[in-house]
Design a protein around this motif. Structure first.
Motif, mmCIF file in Angstrom:
data_model
loop_
_atom_site.group_PDB
_atom_site.id
_atom_site.type_symbol
_atom_site.label_atom_id
_atom_site.label_comp_id
_atom_site.label_asym_id
_atom_site.label_seq_id
_atom_site.Cartn_x
_atom_site.Cartn_y
_atom_site.Cartn_z
ATOM 1 N N ILE A 138 0.985 -1.176 0.096
ATOM 2 C CA ILE A 138 0.169 -0.042 0.043
ATOM 3 C C ILE A 138 0.943 1.249 -0.160
ATOM 4 O O ILE A 138 1.759 1.241 0.629
ATOM 5 C CB ILE A 138 -0.884 -0.063 1.388
ATOM 6 N N HIS A 139 0.661 2.152 -0.868
ATOM 7 C CA HIS A 139 1.483 3.326 -0.891
ATOM 8 C C HIS A 139 0.716 4.726 -1.103
ATOM 9 O O HIS A 139 -0.291 4.603 -1.575
ATOM 10 C CB HIS A 139 2.266 3.113 -2.099
ATOM 11 N N CYS A 201 6.802 8.182 1.155
ATOM 12 C CA CYS A 201 5.590 7.304 1.289
ATOM 13 C C CYS A 201 5.120 7.115 2.775
ATOM 14 O O CYS A 201 6.108 6.888 3.618
ATOM 15 C CB CYS A 201 5.751 5.938 0.879
ATOM 16 N N MET A 203 3.248 4.969 4.251
ATOM 17 C CA MET A 203 3.047 3.641 4.878
ATOM 18 C C MET A 203 4.218 3.399 5.649
ATOM 19 O O MET A 203 5.265 3.378 5.640
ATOM 20 C CB MET A 203 2.950 2.832 3.506
ATOM 21 N N HIS A 206 7.906 2.299 4.787
ATOM 22 C CA HIS A 206 8.293 2.588 3.508
ATOM 23 C C HIS A 206 9.545 3.729 3.471
ATOM 24 O O HIS A 206 10.558 3.569 2.540
ATOM 25 C CB HIS A 206 7.300 2.883 2.578
ATOM 26 N N MET A 211 11.775 4.761 0.542
ATOM 27 C CA MET A 211 10.678 5.426 -0.477
ATOM 28 C C MET A 211 10.490 6.742 -0.391
ATOM 29 O O MET A 211 9.575 7.138 0.473
ATOM 30 C CB MET A 211 9.294 4.519 -0.351
HETATM 31 CU CU LIG Z 1 4.980 2.874 0.342
#
Ligand SMILES: [Cu+2]
Length: 219
Positions: A138-139, A201, A203, A206, A211
């Motif tokens: 999920i991002h 991100c 999440m 991440h 990320m």
């Molecule tokens: Cu992500």
């Protein structure tokens, strides 16, 4: 695949399913900025997309992917490549984990977590397309002043936050072409003065895993 507890996953899944912040988006901004710039080609943007939160089929996502890989001007060389966006109205499409890319990364122009530059004061429409596959993949994206290194959980809003797209779900099938894709869109104005921001991100785990990238506002 990152290790997160099931409860956390359930929580963020519920969050993701609340859908995008914006609705009825008209994805027509940002066209025509690069006319005449050497060798730049822009892919056609789909004029209308369904409400964020509802998945789109690959055939609808494909123009977005093409746009992501063509909009903005590639600058620099090697590890220092960046994507420069020009003009007063910008649309940028960022892909979360384009197939073939490393886990927990963003792609634009097939560059992994590239530096992005925008002019101060530009009107920006930002779209994220989640092409990742698998549970927990999920991002979302947040842009703000919070600098790496990041902790597992990045509290939001981050300091100096200027944009946020809520978490989006992974694609629905292993087959890229048979899959449906979740996306999200937001619009915001680039700060009026130059500065360095980061897109990341939200999440858990991440951004910590890499990320994120630089988002630079230029004069
Ligand atoms: Cu992500």
């Amino acid at each position: 695949m990152n290790r997160i507890c099931k409860r956390m996953l359930a929580a963020v899944t519920a969050l993701a399913l609340t859908g995008g912040a914006a609705s009825g988006i008209v994805l027509a901004a940002g066209m025509g900025n690069m006319g005449g710039m050497g060798g730049m080609k822009m892919g056609p943007m789909p004029k209308h997309l369904p409400k964020p939160g509802k998945p789109i089929h690959y055939t609808v996502a494909r123009p977005l992917i093409k746009y992501s890989n063509s909009e903005g001007m590639l600058m620099g060389h090697g590890k220092h490549k960046s994507v420069m966006f020009m003009g007063h109205n910008i649309h940028m499409v960022i892909i979360a984990v384009e197939p073939g890319s490393p886990d927990q990364t963003f792609e634009i122009h097939k560059l992994v977590d590239p530096k992005l530059t925008v002019p101060a004061g530009a009107n920006i429409t930002l779209t994220i397309l989640n092409m990742d596959y698998g549970p927990g993949m999920i991002h979302g994206v947040i842009i703000g002043k919070a600098q790496p290194p990041y902790k597992t959980v990045v509290p939001v809003p981050v300091p100096g936050q200027i944009a946020e797209i809520p978490l989006t779900m992974p694609r629905t099938a292993k087959s890229i072409k048979k899959s449906n894709y979740y996306f999200g869109t937001t619009t915001f104005k680039a700060p009026g003065t130059p500065g360095t921001y980061y897109y990341l991100c939200q999440m858990p785990g991440h951004a910590k895993a890499g990320m994120y990238g630089k988002f630079v506002v230029t004069p």
